[in-house]
Design an enzyme around this catalytic site. Structure first.
Site, short mmCIF file in Angstrom:
data_model
loop_
_atom_site.label_atom_id
_atom_site.label_comp_id
_atom_site.label_asym_id
_atom_site.label_seq_id
_atom_site.Cartn_x
_atom_site.Cartn_y
_atom_site.Cartn_z
N TRP A 289 -21.54 45.87 30.22
CA TRP A 289 -21.64 44.88 31.16
C TRP A 289 -23.13 44.75 31.31
O TRP A 289 -24.18 45.56 31.32
CB TRP A 289 -21.30 45.57 32.64
CG TRP A 289 -21.41 44.76 33.80
CD1 TRP A 289 -21.10 43.41 34.06
CD2 TRP A 289 -22.42 45.03 35.17
NE1 TRP A 289 -21.41 42.89 35.27
CE2 TRP A 289 -22.01 44.13 35.94
CE3 TRP A 289 -22.66 46.36 35.54
CZ2 TRP A 289 -22.58 44.19 37.31
CZ3 TRP A 289 -23.45 46.21 36.87
CH2 TRP A 289 -23.00 45.26 37.78
N ASP B 93 -19.46 54.91 35.52
CA ASP B 93 -19.47 53.61 36.27
C ASP B 93 -17.89 53.32 36.52
O ASP B 93 -17.08 53.09 35.57
CB ASP B 93 -19.87 52.51 35.60
CG ASP B 93 -19.98 51.03 36.26
OD1 ASP B 93 -19.47 51.16 37.53
OD2 ASP B 93 -20.65 50.19 35.77
N LYS C 223 -13.17 45.31 43.19
CA LYS C 223 -11.83 44.74 42.50
C LYS C 223 -10.63 45.24 43.00
O LYS C 223 -9.65 44.64 43.48
CB LYS C 223 -11.97 45.25 40.99
CG LYS C 223 -13.05 44.88 40.29
CD LYS C 223 -13.10 43.40 40.15
CE LYS C 223 -14.54 42.91 38.96
NZ LYS C 223 -15.80 43.44 39.48
#
Length: 415
Positions: free
Chosen positions: A134, A216, A252
């Site tokens: 990312w 993460d 999310k």
């Protein structure tokens, strides 16, 4: 009149947000947005989870709720429930008091607070992130004081799978006390996760080399539809006795993107160290944003604390993850039906929101310019941008781009 701000240079645009603006401004009726990393329903619209709507109505009717400041480290109930969700209710780290959590500003805030704490108090300066990763990982750690950014190999464009041997070799060469940034599940952008056996090997090397794991976790429950399965890697490292930190996001899996709801879970070997660590984390937060917002954390905490609501929420994430898997199957099937050059099995082997398609930057540019399909130049697409009404169109456009601009020796762009 001259301005002292004339020295400020124009910064580069953030690709994913630029794509979103281009998509919004596009008037073509066939346009498709495969860029932004957010869930979309079968009609291409954002979806507010029914359990979230239910909780927000309940909170709005509760006249005892105030808008007073939260403590600097946030809502304790929220953090305790988040730690339990990540590590499992039966975790020995919880029962032995070796873990705690603090509320942060979503996953990015957790990364930033965790990184600054490790740099300032443990004096760690070297961090490794996967190639690719990312795009914000590098920026967050460098801005937190880390001065030695390095990458470990991850994606093999030829096999469209993990370059595991390369990854292990890079970790074996990492200096002691390097912070290794690991995606807990649904690797962004590739969608390919290590197997359990590979995770065990990664842990072996990290233990041997005295490397520090920083997980993460942006997609727990959202990736596979199963909260426990998506937390396997983190739980395994904890069982192995690693001290670690993990940034958790509820953007999310709860659809709370703009509420910035996150938790930073910390696992230590000695519970007596926790009060001092919390005191220093308090000052890191105090000097950055003072304290976190309450609304989203209350929504999550109330749902996680109520078995009926919790089960309802688990049904939502199961449904979202199932839709993603269905669209993976549909895209692969359409590409095969068209006889599109290449093997497309990797699309269904990947997991989570994203697929690293293997498309080249030239092919991606063609999709944007000629077909109004917006995706990152790396070839990463958000599978949620697909639905039954546009998946055939997208597949035909991909077929067109691939046949007009064969990959040859061009490699997919890196993030």
């Amino acid at each position: 009149m001259s301005s002292r701000f004339a020295v400020v240079e124009q910064g580069p645009p953030i690709e994913v947000f630029l794509l979103n603006k281009l998509f919004t401004d596009d008037t073509n009726k066939n346009k498709v947005n495969l860029g932004v990393g957010a869930y979309r329903d079968e009609t291409g619209k954002p979806w507010v989870l029914p359990v979230v709507q239910k909780m927000e109505k309940q909170m709005a009717a509760d006249e005892t709720l105030l808008h007073e400041y939260l403590p600097v480290l946030g809502l304790e109930q929220f953090s305790n429930l988040s730690v339990s969700m990540l590590l499992g209710e039966d975790s020995s780290a919880i029962s032995e008091g070796k873990t705690f959590g603090i509320q942060v500003l979503s996953g990015t805030g957790g990364l930033r607070i965790g990184a600054e704490f490790l740099n300032k108090h443990l004096k760690y300066t070297t961090f490794y992130y996967s190639n690719p990763t990312w795009e914000n990982h590098h920026l967050v750690f460098v801005n937190s004081g880390f001065t030695q950014p390095r990458v470990y190999r991850y994606w093999d464009p030829k096999t469209r799978a993990i370059d595991f041997d390369g990854m292990i070799e890079d970790l074996k060469n990492a200096p002691e006390n390097s912070v290794i940034l690991l995606h807990a599940c649904a690797h962004n952008p590739t969608g390919i996760d290590p197997t359990h056996e590979q995770w065990i090997k990664i842990a072996d090397v990290m233990e041997e080399r005295k490397l520090f794991p920083f997980f993460d976790s942006a997609y727990q429950g959202f990736a596979s539809g199963d909260l426990d399965s998506d937390a396997w890697a983190v739980r395994y490292f904890v069982k192995r006795g690693f001290e670690l930190v993990c940034a958790q996001s509820y953007a999310k899996n709860f659809g709370l993107y703009n509420e910035r709801v996150g938790n930073l879970t910390v696992v230590v070997n000695d519970p007596k160290l926790i009060p001092a660590m919390k005191s220093q984390l308090t000052w890191v937060v105090r000097g950055m944003y003072s304290n976190p917002p309450a609304h989203g954390a209350r929504v999550v905490a109330n749902v996680l604390a109520d078995k009926k609501l919790f089960d309802e929420w688990r049904g939502h994430i199961k449904m979202m993850s199932s839709r993603v898997m269905q669209m993976r199957d549909a895209l692969r099937a359409e590409l095969i039906k068209l006889g599109t050059p290449g093997n497309w099995d990797h699309i269904v082997k990947q997991i989570g929101l994203f697929s690293y398609t293997g498309l080249t930057s030239k092919q991606c540019e063609h999709l944007i310019q000629e077909h109004h399909i917006y995706l990152l130049k790396s070839g990463r697409i958000n599978i949620c941008g697909l639905n039954p009404s546009n998946v055939e169109y997208v597949a035909r456009a991909m077929h067109d781009a691939i046949t007009k601009f064969p990959a040859q020796d061009e490699q997919p762009s890196k993030l």
